[in-house]
Design an enzyme around this catalytic site. Structure first.
Site, PDB file in Angstrom:
ATOM      1  CE  LYS A 322      -3.910   0.456   1.673  1.00 26.61           C
ATOM      2  NZ  LYS A 322      -4.870  -0.030   3.303  1.00 26.61           N
ATOM      3  CD  GLU A 328      -2.806   4.289   4.381  1.00 29.16           C
ATOM      4  OE1 GLU A 328      -3.702   3.570   3.671  1.00 29.16           O
ATOM      5  OE2 GLU A 328      -3.570   4.864   5.161  1.00 29.16           O
TER       6      GLU A 328
END
Ligand SMILES: *[C@@H]1O[C@H](CO)[C@@H](O)[C@H](O)[C@H]1NC(C)=O
Ligand SMILES: *[C@@H]1O[C@H](CO)[C@@H](O)[C@H](O)[C@H]1NC(C)=O
Ligand SMILES: *[C@@H]1O[C@H](CO)[C@@H](O)[C@H](O)[C@H]1NC(C)=O
Ligand SMILES: *[C@@H]1O[C@H](CO)[C@@H](O)[C@H](O)[C@H]1NC(C)=O
Ligand SMILES: *[C@@H]1O[C@H](CO)[C@@H](O)[C@H](O)[C@H]1NC(C)=O
Length: 450
Positions: A322, A328
């Site tokens: 990601k 994240e």
């Protein structure tokens, strides 16, 4: 400390533990299963693990991958399927919507407990007019297609929203939908949800509302002074309640207070950048277990007392592919090899983790370092694919490993081929310190890593 928070502190641990273990509410506790990682286990193993060894009774897929849909066959887990944003505008065409259901739902619905189609992800805050205007008609057409396939009794249609769809979440009771969206988009949406019995689904992240360390206790369900809503005089003991009541206030203001609210995503990262406030494995564990206990407890929120909420944790796995800040890639409960990122005692029986762990063999694969530079990874691909005995057809367009079409995913495939072709020495996976040897099979879908 307020009375409310004292009560919460005393009551929650006992009440909630019980309900979390017995699963307060059928299909009440879910998990988001994203696949943007190079070293994730085979979907069939994941499905078996979730069904057998965890408290989760619901799973949300972030697309409509047939491999994943098949993997959950026979597990009984309620499966929410996400219709990718790119598909949404095409669904304005009813023939297309029928075909989409025929191709992506009907073949799997017999064995897999498909529970919802979530149309797009956070479309209402995407700032894309084409998508926004297509949203509700697309949902209606999918519903019509489900009716034609006699699946509408089981499969509901909804969509997920970020809290950005509200103008304010400071005072929960004052929240309303963003100007311009309320009448044009949200009203027909709520009318549709009410008519079809589907919930309004929200991605609620107290983590992203942390202003500074002093709001950490409020976000993590720890002892804190509470925050009073000036409009109602109600005191909030935690931030998630405040966020859910903000959504409820906005929905009720539109006249749809009876439409159910469900949490399609909530979670907390176990690692992050230096500048990210409140990241950490212990904090992630506390947040996720407290959120599950609290929403399953039946205590409810100040504006929605005495009820449970369906909640899905984001996310099942750390996903190293990601983009964005380090956090994240670190929302997972588990690493790619199924080992827990932190003690997830509440989610699993640790003893039963063993059969799943045992699937990790002594075979070895070579994959990129999560933090490796893309330019270097591209060089690795060019180098590896140029060597004798290395056949990179699978990552060329049309190949079984072409999707996801990212440098990291292609590099994983190419670097591993080179590593295998040369006899699996650690130095065959060095690639200027951008490769790591793993014992977790990076294969996914039809893409098999040798
Ligand atoms: C399928 O999921 C629903 C929730 O959407 C649940 O109520 C039902 O029991 C599940 N069905 C089976 C066969 O497990
Ligand atoms: C809006 O979304 C559609 C569908 O995903 C996409 O094709 C289009 O390029 C987007 N438009 C903008 C301006 O980003
Ligand atoms: C509607 O979708 C069908 C099936 O994908 C396609 O054949 C047809 O051309 C589409 N109609 C329009 C007007 O785009
Ligand atoms: C921290 O954030 C809270 C909530 O937004 C705010 O009330 C408080 O003044 C902030 N404290 C500091 C020291 O900035
Ligand atoms: C919620 O439950 C409590 C305790 O059982 C009860 O006193 C209260 O009246 C209930 N509130 C509502 C709105 O039902």
């Amino acid at each position: 400390m307020t009375l409310c928070t004292v009560l919460l502190q005393i009551l929650l641990p006992t009440l909630l533990l019980v309900s979390a273990i017995t699963g307060a509410d059928a299909s009440g506790i879910g998990v988001n299963y994203g696949t943007r990682g190079t070293t994730l286990p085979a979907p069939a193993d994941v499905a078996r693990f979730l069904a057998r060894d965890t408290i989760f009774d619901r799973v949300r897929l972030l697309d409509a991958d047939p491999v994943l849909l098949r993997a959950f066959a026979g597990t009984g887990l309620a499966v929410d399927v996400t219709v990718p944003n790119g598909v949404v505008p095409h669904l304005l065409n009813l023939t297309f919507a029928r075909r989409w259901v025929r191709d992506n739902v009907t073949p799997y619905a017999g064995a897999t407990n498909i529970s919802r189609l979530l149309v797009g992800d956070e479309v209402t805050t995407e700032a894309n007019r084409t998508l926004l205007l297509a949203l509700v008609p697309a949902m209606q057409n999918l519903h019509t297609a489900l009716v034609a396939a006699s699946l509408h009794g089981r499969v509901k249609v909804s969509t997920t929203h970020s809290l950005g769809v509200l103008t304010t979440t400071e005072q929960p009771s004052a929240a309303r939908f963003r100007d311009g969206y309320d009448a044009a988009i949200v009203r027909p949406l709520l009318r549709f949800l009410r008519a079809t019995g589907a919930p309004f689904m929200v991605n609620a992240y107290p983590f992203y509302a942390l202003a500074n360390d002093s709001s950490l206790d409020f976000a993590l369900f720890r002892v804190n002074d509470g925050v009073m809503d000036q409009g109602t005089g109600l005191v909030y003991g935690n931030m998630l309640d405040a966020q859910l009541d903000a959504v409820h206030s906005a929905v009720r203001r539109m006249g749809f207070g009876d439409v159910d609210i469900a949490v399609s995503e909530t979670g907390w990262p176990s690692a992050g950048e230096d500048w990210e406030v409140g990241v950490g494995a212990d904090l992630a564990r506390d947040y996720n277990s407290n959120a599950i206990r609290h929403l399953g407890s039946g205590v409810g929120t100040p504006l929605m007392p005495n009820r449970t909420f369906e909640v899905s944790i984001f996310s099942l796995f750390d996903e190293n592919l990601k983009p964005g800040p380090v956090s994240e890639r670190n929302f997972g409960l588990f690493r790619g090899d199924m080992t827990p990122v932190y003690d997830v005692g509440i989610f699993t029986d640790p003893e039963t983790l063993e059969p799943v762990r045992a699937k990790v063999t002594s075979r070895k694969w070579c994959v990129p370092e999560p933090a490796a530079d893309e330019m270097v990874l591209q060089e690795n691909i060019d180098f590896a694919c140029g060597q004798k005995g290395v056949d990179c057809t699978a990552i060329r367009p049309g190949g079984v490993c072409y999707e996801p079409d990212t440098v990291q995913a292609h590099a994983a495939y190419a670097m591993n081929l080179y590593f295998q072709a040369n006899g699996q020495h650690a130095f065959d996976c060095d690639f200027g310190q951008t490769g790591i040897v793993t014992t977790a099979d990076p294969s996914y879908g039809g893409c098999k890593f040798m």
